[in-house]
Motif scaffolding. Structure first.
Motif, short mmCIF file in Angstrom:
data_model
loop_
_atom_site.label_atom_id
_atom_site.label_comp_id
_atom_site.label_asym_id
_atom_site.label_seq_id
_atom_site.Cartn_x
_atom_site.Cartn_y
_atom_site.Cartn_z
N LEU A 37 0.86 -1.18 0.00
CA LEU A 37 0.00 0.00 0.00
C LEU A 37 0.90 1.23 0.00
CD1 LEU A 37 -3.16 0.83 2.03
CD2 LEU A 37 -1.25 2.42 2.05
N ILE A 38 0.66 2.13 -0.94
CA ILE A 38 1.38 3.41 -1.00
C ILE A 38 0.41 4.48 -0.54
CG2 ILE A 38 2.49 5.10 -2.50
CD1 ILE A 38 3.38 2.76 -4.27
N GLY A 39 0.73 5.10 0.58
CA GLY A 39 -0.12 6.15 1.14
C GLY A 39 0.31 7.50 0.65
N GLY A 40 -0.48 8.07 -0.24
CA GLY A 40 -0.17 9.36 -0.86
C GLY A 40 0.38 9.17 -2.26
N LEU A 41 -0.36 9.64 -3.26
CA LEU A 41 0.11 9.54 -4.65
C LEU A 41 1.18 10.58 -4.93
CD1 LEU A 41 -0.07 8.40 -7.49
CD2 LEU A 41 -2.16 9.73 -7.85
N GLY A 42 1.02 11.77 -4.36
CA GLY A 42 2.03 12.82 -4.54
C GLY A 42 2.34 13.09 -5.99
N VAL A 43 3.62 13.23 -6.31
CA VAL A 43 4.01 13.47 -7.70
C VAL A 43 4.20 12.16 -8.46
CG1 VAL A 43 5.04 15.72 -7.25
CG2 VAL A 43 6.47 13.68 -7.12
N VAL A 56 -2.74 2.23 -4.12
CA VAL A 56 -2.40 3.62 -3.80
C VAL A 56 -3.62 4.30 -3.20
CG1 VAL A 56 -1.51 5.80 -4.68
CG2 VAL A 56 -0.83 3.66 -5.77
N VAL A 57 -3.45 4.96 -2.06
CA VAL A 57 -4.54 5.68 -1.41
C VAL A 57 -4.21 7.17 -1.44
CG1 VAL A 57 -5.89 5.97 0.69
CG2 VAL A 57 -5.02 3.70 0.08
N LEU A 71 -6.46 8.32 4.15
CA LEU A 71 -5.71 7.13 4.51
C LEU A 71 -6.08 6.62 5.90
CD1 LEU A 71 -3.58 5.04 3.80
CD2 LEU A 71 -1.84 6.61 4.66
N VAL A 72 -6.26 7.52 6.87
CA VAL A 72 -6.60 7.09 8.22
C VAL A 72 -7.92 6.33 8.21
CG1 VAL A 72 -7.17 7.86 10.55
CG2 VAL A 72 -5.30 8.96 9.30
N ALA A 73 -8.92 6.86 7.51
CA ALA A 73 -10.21 6.17 7.42
C ALA A 73 -10.07 4.86 6.67
CB ALA A 73 -11.23 7.08 6.73
N TYR A 74 -9.28 4.86 5.61
CA TYR A 74 -9.09 3.64 4.81
C TYR A 74 -8.47 2.53 5.66
CZ TYR A 74 -7.54 0.61 0.99
OH TYR A 74 -7.34 -0.47 0.15
N LEU A 75 -7.44 2.85 6.43
CA LEU A 75 -6.79 1.85 7.26
C LEU A 75 -7.73 1.32 8.33
CD1 LEU A 75 -3.31 3.56 7.76
CD2 LEU A 75 -3.78 1.55 6.35
N HIS A 76 -8.60 2.18 8.81
CA HIS A 76 -9.55 1.77 9.86
C HIS A 76 -10.64 0.86 9.31
CE1 HIS A 76 -11.74 2.03 13.62
NE2 HIS A 76 -12.83 2.38 12.95
N GLU A 77 -11.01 1.08 8.03
CA GLU A 77 -12.18 0.40 7.48
C GLU A 77 -11.86 -0.78 6.57
OE1 GLU A 77 -14.14 3.55 5.47
OE2 GLU A 77 -14.58 4.69 7.32
N THR A 78 -10.69 -0.83 5.98
CA THR A 78 -10.42 -1.86 4.97
C THR A 78 -10.36 -3.26 5.58
OG1 THR A 78 -8.96 -2.53 3.16
CG2 THR A 78 -7.90 -1.66 5.14
N SER A 79 -10.80 -4.23 4.80
CA SER A 79 -10.65 -5.63 5.18
C SER A 79 -9.44 -6.26 4.51
CB SER A 79 -11.92 -6.42 4.81
OG SER A 79 -12.15 -6.34 3.40
N ASP A 80 -8.76 -5.49 3.69
CA ASP A 80 -7.56 -5.96 3.01
C ASP A 80 -6.39 -6.01 3.98
OD1 ASP A 80 -6.63 -6.98 0.62
OD2 ASP A 80 -7.11 -5.17 -0.51
N ALA A 89 -0.59 -1.28 11.97
CA ALA A 89 -0.21 -2.62 12.43
C ALA A 89 -1.34 -3.61 12.18
CB ALA A 89 0.15 -2.57 13.92
N ARG A 90 -2.58 -3.16 12.31
CA ARG A 90 -3.73 -4.06 12.14
C ARG A 90 -3.80 -4.63 10.73
NH1 ARG A 90 -8.73 -4.23 10.10
NH2 ARG A 90 -8.59 -2.13 9.21
N VAL A 91 -3.47 -3.81 9.72
CA VAL A 91 -3.62 -4.27 8.33
C VAL A 91 -2.35 -4.92 7.79
CG1 VAL A 91 -5.36 -2.50 7.88
CG2 VAL A 91 -2.97 -2.05 7.28
#
Length: 231
Positions: A74-80, A98-99, A134-143, A177-179
């Motif tokens: 998982l890459i957090g932040g697409l940026g440039v 990518v999130v 990203l914070v919400a994604y990490l909290h909610e994803t089942s991946d 750590a959870r994911v």
């Protein structure tokens, strides 16, 4: 995409290519000579002048996984787009997620000038882009993931957007750590070293922590903080 043609390409004065206001404030894409820059809420975030630290972020995470087959990153932040492009150029990675929470940034890659960095990567069938905080994604994803490569804001020591602080706080790191799968690695880019953040990582369940520096032309080095989840 609104474009400003006030100055000729290559001018030493930055030229605004797009300006958007969203739920997290203002984001701006500028061109300064041949370099593209992302500005958030009036503060410089990143540009296309040098992708060494983004590449190290991805390489250090992969190296920490040893010979694990087809790891999911998982890459957090697409940026440039440097982290994504570098990951997609490495055949050892399996899935690449990518999130990115700023729709403007995604648009600049899919339809705008940053496509020069990421176009081939976005066409890679291993790559998925999720438009989410990203914070919400990490909290909610089942991946689950073998590696998390986080390049959010300016890192844990200085965030431009206040609610990004939560990612680097104990609760945010607990979600990381959870994911993560057993022996998975968390790699965090930062604009400056932080002994305090190393301690926070250890307390959040990452007993193996180290920091790699990336020298810069001026000032303190960029760093990548690495934490490994227990097996």
């Amino acid at each position: 995409m609104p474009l400003s043609d006030e100055l000729p390409l290559g001018s030493e004065t930055p030229r605004v290519l797009d300006r958007r206001t969203g739920p997290h404030g203002e984001v701006v894409l500028r061109r300064h000579g041949e370099v593209l820059q992302i500005i958030a809420n009036g503060c410089f975030l990143m540009d296309t002048s040098d992708g060494r630290s983004e590449r190290l972020l991805v390489d250090a995470a992969l190296a920490a996984l040893d010979d694990r087959p087809a790891p999911h990153v998982l890459i957090g932040g697409l940026g440039v787009g440097f982290s994504l492009a570098h990951a997609a150029a490495e055949p050892r990675w399996g899935r690449i997620t990518v999130v990115e929470r700023e729709r403007a940034v995604v648009d600049w890659h899919r339809e705008g000038p940053l496509g020069a960095v990421s176009r081939d990567a976005l066409a890679d069938p291993r790559v998925t882009v999720a438009e989410a905080d990203l914070v919400a994604y990490l909290h909610e994803t089942s991946d689950t993931f073998d590696a998390l490569c986080l390049d959010i804001d300016n890192g844990p020591g200085w965030t431009v957007t206040e609610d990004n602080d939560g990612l680097y706080a104990p609760a945010g790191l607990a979600s990381c750590a959870r994911v993560l799968r057993p022996s998975g690695v968390l790699a965090v880019w930062s604009a400056q070293p932080s002994a305090e953040f190393e301690g926070t990582l250890r307390n959040a369940g990452f007993p193996q922590v180290r920091t790699e520096e990336i020298p810069v032309a001026r000032g303190v080095p960029d760093v990548v903080h690495l934490g490994v989840r227990p097996g």
